[in-house]
Design an enzyme around this catalytic site. Sequence first.
Site, PDB file in Angstrom:
ATOM      1  N   TYR A  26     -24.879 -16.393 -11.267  1.00 52.45           N
ATOM      2  CA  TYR A  26     -24.779 -17.607 -10.734  1.00 52.45           C
ATOM      3  C   TYR A  26     -26.154 -18.208 -10.584  1.00 52.45           C
ATOM      4  O   TYR A  26     -27.299 -17.245 -10.552  1.00 52.45           O
ATOM      5  CB  TYR A  26     -23.928 -17.594  -9.747  1.00 52.45           C
ATOM      6  CG  TYR A  26     -24.427 -16.855  -8.222  1.00 52.45           C
ATOM      7  CD1 TYR A  26     -25.242 -17.931  -7.438  1.00 52.45           C
ATOM      8  CD2 TYR A  26     -24.758 -15.511  -8.216  1.00 52.45           C
ATOM      9  CE1 TYR A  26     -25.780 -17.409  -6.291  1.00 52.45           C
ATOM     10  CE2 TYR A  26     -25.536 -15.114  -6.899  1.00 52.45           C
ATOM     11  CZ  TYR A  26     -25.976 -16.093  -6.272  1.00 52.45           C
ATOM     12  OH  TYR A  26     -26.492 -15.487  -5.000  1.00 52.45           O
ATOM     13  N   ARG A  81     -34.007 -18.464 -15.311  1.00 59.50           N
ATOM     14  CA  ARG A  81     -33.370 -17.404 -14.681  1.00 59.50           C
ATOM     15  C   ARG A  81     -31.895 -17.077 -14.858  1.00 59.50           C
ATOM     16  O   ARG A  81     -31.808 -15.898 -15.260  1.00 59.50           O
ATOM     17  CB  ARG A  81     -33.774 -17.501 -13.022  1.00 59.50           C
ATOM     18  CG  ARG A  81     -33.338 -16.174 -12.471  1.00 59.50           C
ATOM     19  CD  ARG A  81     -33.658 -16.245 -10.880  1.00 59.50           C
ATOM     20  NE  ARG A  81     -32.868 -17.231 -10.153  1.00 59.50           N
ATOM     21  CZ  ARG A  81     -32.933 -17.503  -9.019  1.00 59.50           C
ATOM     22  NH1 ARG A  81     -33.721 -16.994  -8.153  1.00 59.50           N
ATOM     23  NH2 ARG A  81     -32.101 -18.443  -8.325  1.00 59.50           N
ATOM     24  N   ARG A 117      -7.607  -6.105 -18.147  1.00 61.23           N
ATOM     25  CA  ARG A 117      -8.603  -5.322 -17.502  1.00 61.23           C
ATOM     26  C   ARG A 117      -8.784  -3.918 -18.009  1.00 61.23           C
ATOM     27  O   ARG A 117      -8.136  -3.004 -18.502  1.00 61.23           O
ATOM     28  CB  ARG A 117      -7.962  -4.967 -16.165  1.00 61.23           C
ATOM     29  CG  ARG A 117      -8.899  -4.372 -15.052  1.00 61.23           C
ATOM     30  CD  ARG A 117      -8.126  -4.470 -13.646  1.00 61.23           C
ATOM     31  NE  ARG A 117      -8.974  -4.104 -12.514  1.00 61.23           N
ATOM     32  CZ  ARG A 117      -9.734  -2.902 -12.499  1.00 61.23           C
ATOM     33  NH1 ARG A 117      -9.352  -1.755 -13.129  1.00 61.23           N
ATOM     34  NH2 ARG A 117     -10.485  -2.724 -11.319  1.00 61.23           N
ATOM     35  N   HIS A 173     -12.783  -1.441 -17.793  1.00 52.70           N
ATOM     36  CA  HIS A 173     -14.376  -1.332 -17.627  1.00 52.70           C
ATOM     37  C   HIS A 173     -15.172  -1.678 -18.511  1.00 52.70           C
ATOM     38  O   HIS A 173     -16.399  -2.414 -18.600  1.00 52.70           O
ATOM     39  CB  HIS A 173     -14.505  -0.211 -17.075  1.00 52.70           C
ATOM     40  CG  HIS A 173     -14.020   0.252 -15.563  1.00 52.70           C
ATOM     41  ND1 HIS A 173     -12.831   0.441 -15.426  1.00 52.70           N
ATOM     42  CD2 HIS A 173     -14.651   0.191 -14.344  1.00 52.70           C
ATOM     43  CE1 HIS A 173     -12.530   0.563 -13.976  1.00 52.70           C
ATOM     44  NE2 HIS A 173     -13.689   0.382 -13.365  1.00 52.70           N
ATOM     45  N   LYS A 195     -29.287 -11.928 -10.779  1.00 54.67           N
ATOM     46  CA  LYS A 195     -28.483 -12.821  -9.882  1.00 54.67           C
ATOM     47  C   LYS A 195     -27.282 -12.804 -10.074  1.00 54.67           C
ATOM     48  O   LYS A 195     -26.354 -13.660 -10.561  1.00 54.67           O
ATOM     49  CB  LYS A 195     -29.036 -14.140  -9.936  1.00 54.67           C
ATOM     50  CG  LYS A 195     -28.809 -15.060  -8.548  1.00 54.67           C
ATOM     51  CD  LYS A 195     -29.286 -16.512  -8.690  1.00 54.67           C
ATOM     52  CE  LYS A 195     -29.117 -17.359  -7.440  1.00 54.67           C
ATOM     53  NZ  LYS A 195     -29.596 -16.696  -6.087  1.00 54.67           N
ATOM     54  N   GLU A 212     -36.181  -8.254   1.221  1.00 52.61           N
ATOM     55  CA  GLU A 212     -35.881  -9.823   0.996  1.00 52.61           C
ATOM     56  C   GLU A 212     -34.562 -10.018   2.098  1.00 52.61           C
ATOM     57  O   GLU A 212     -33.958  -9.061   2.543  1.00 52.61           O
ATOM     58  CB  GLU A 212     -35.539 -10.267  -0.330  1.00 52.61           C
ATOM     59  CG  GLU A 212     -34.200  -9.651  -1.093  1.00 52.61           C
ATOM     60  CD  GLU A 212     -34.187  -9.923  -2.389  1.00 52.61           C
ATOM     61  OE1 GLU A 212     -34.746 -10.691  -2.906  1.00 52.61           O
ATOM     62  OE2 GLU A 212     -33.368  -9.000  -3.077  1.00 52.61           O
ATOM     63  N   LEU A 215     -35.118 -10.527  -5.928  1.00 50.95           N
ATOM     64  CA  LEU A 215     -34.716 -11.267  -6.776  1.00 50.95           C
ATOM     65  C   LEU A 215     -36.107 -12.069  -6.727  1.00 50.95           C
ATOM     66  O   LEU A 215     -36.634 -12.811  -5.733  1.00 50.95           O
ATOM     67  CB  LEU A 215     -33.621 -12.233  -6.213  1.00 50.95           C
ATOM     68  CG  LEU A 215     -33.237 -13.410  -7.267  1.00 50.95           C
ATOM     69  CD1 LEU A 215     -32.683 -12.892  -8.517  1.00 50.95           C
ATOM     70  CD2 LEU A 215     -32.239 -14.213  -6.579  1.00 50.95           C
TER      71      LEU A 215
END
Length: 288
Positions: free
Chosen positions: A33, A52, A100, A102, A149, A182, A207
């Site tokens: 995101y 990014r 579903r 993995h 992110k 952070e 990040l």
Amino acid sequence: MSRIAYVNGRYVPHSEAGIHIEDRGYQFADGVYEVCEIARGNIMDMTRHLDRLGRSLGELKILWPMDRKALIAVIKEVVRRNRVHNGLVYLQVTRGVAKRDHVFPSVDTPPSIVITAKRTDPHASAARAAKGIKVITVPENRWERVDIKSIGLLPNVLARQEAKEQGAQEAWFVDPDGTVKEGAATNAWIVTKDGVLVTRPAESGILRGITRTTIFDVARKMGLKIEERGFSVDEARKAKEVFMTAATTVVMPIVAIDGESVANGHPGATTLSLREAFFDIAEKTPSC
């Protein structure tokens, strides 16, 4: 006026926006995101945010949901439809909808994309900055790839909740040796007695915040020196000023750590100057 969201090619009422139950973001946190500030009708630092985003997608081997120019057009349209002059635009991309499992789904599975925008009150943010905020410290317990992110933010959620329960607004993750990494949603900074800005290197372990990066430009224009190095919680407590950066807060003074006042308990002049200069130096993309 009701809010509008963009979901996989459609603009829909926010209250009706939804994704499939087998979206991999919902089941595996398999997505990334970005959050951009909208200030005075401009989307701030969009080039760096999309750069990014591309890096995060690449690290997780997720395809771009659309051409970059088309994505910019959609982001602007979401902001326009929501009539946001000051606020935030949120963009999320996942690996898409698939049975579903993995392992990755087939390569022809299209990624899912959601974009929303909301208004925020710049006067409320300015009032918080004038007063300063409080942080607590928590042990580092996240996965090593926090440079991506990712939407997998449960440790950050728990840290922020703990901060709230202690009357603070942010939590700093701290290494076993006492070095600050952070915040749960911010980058951490101090200003030394000599007026030097200090923040942890972003090559790994944190990040690379977009606002953090732009502060380097701001500091350069202001003639301020920056050192990229680790600093301890103890050094932060003794610093001349302490602050944090993020698209959601820009530059925000910190006046207490773990309940103890720092920086004389008041926002510092350097921090407030950086905050004031940020808008003039950051990249501005008109939202319409």
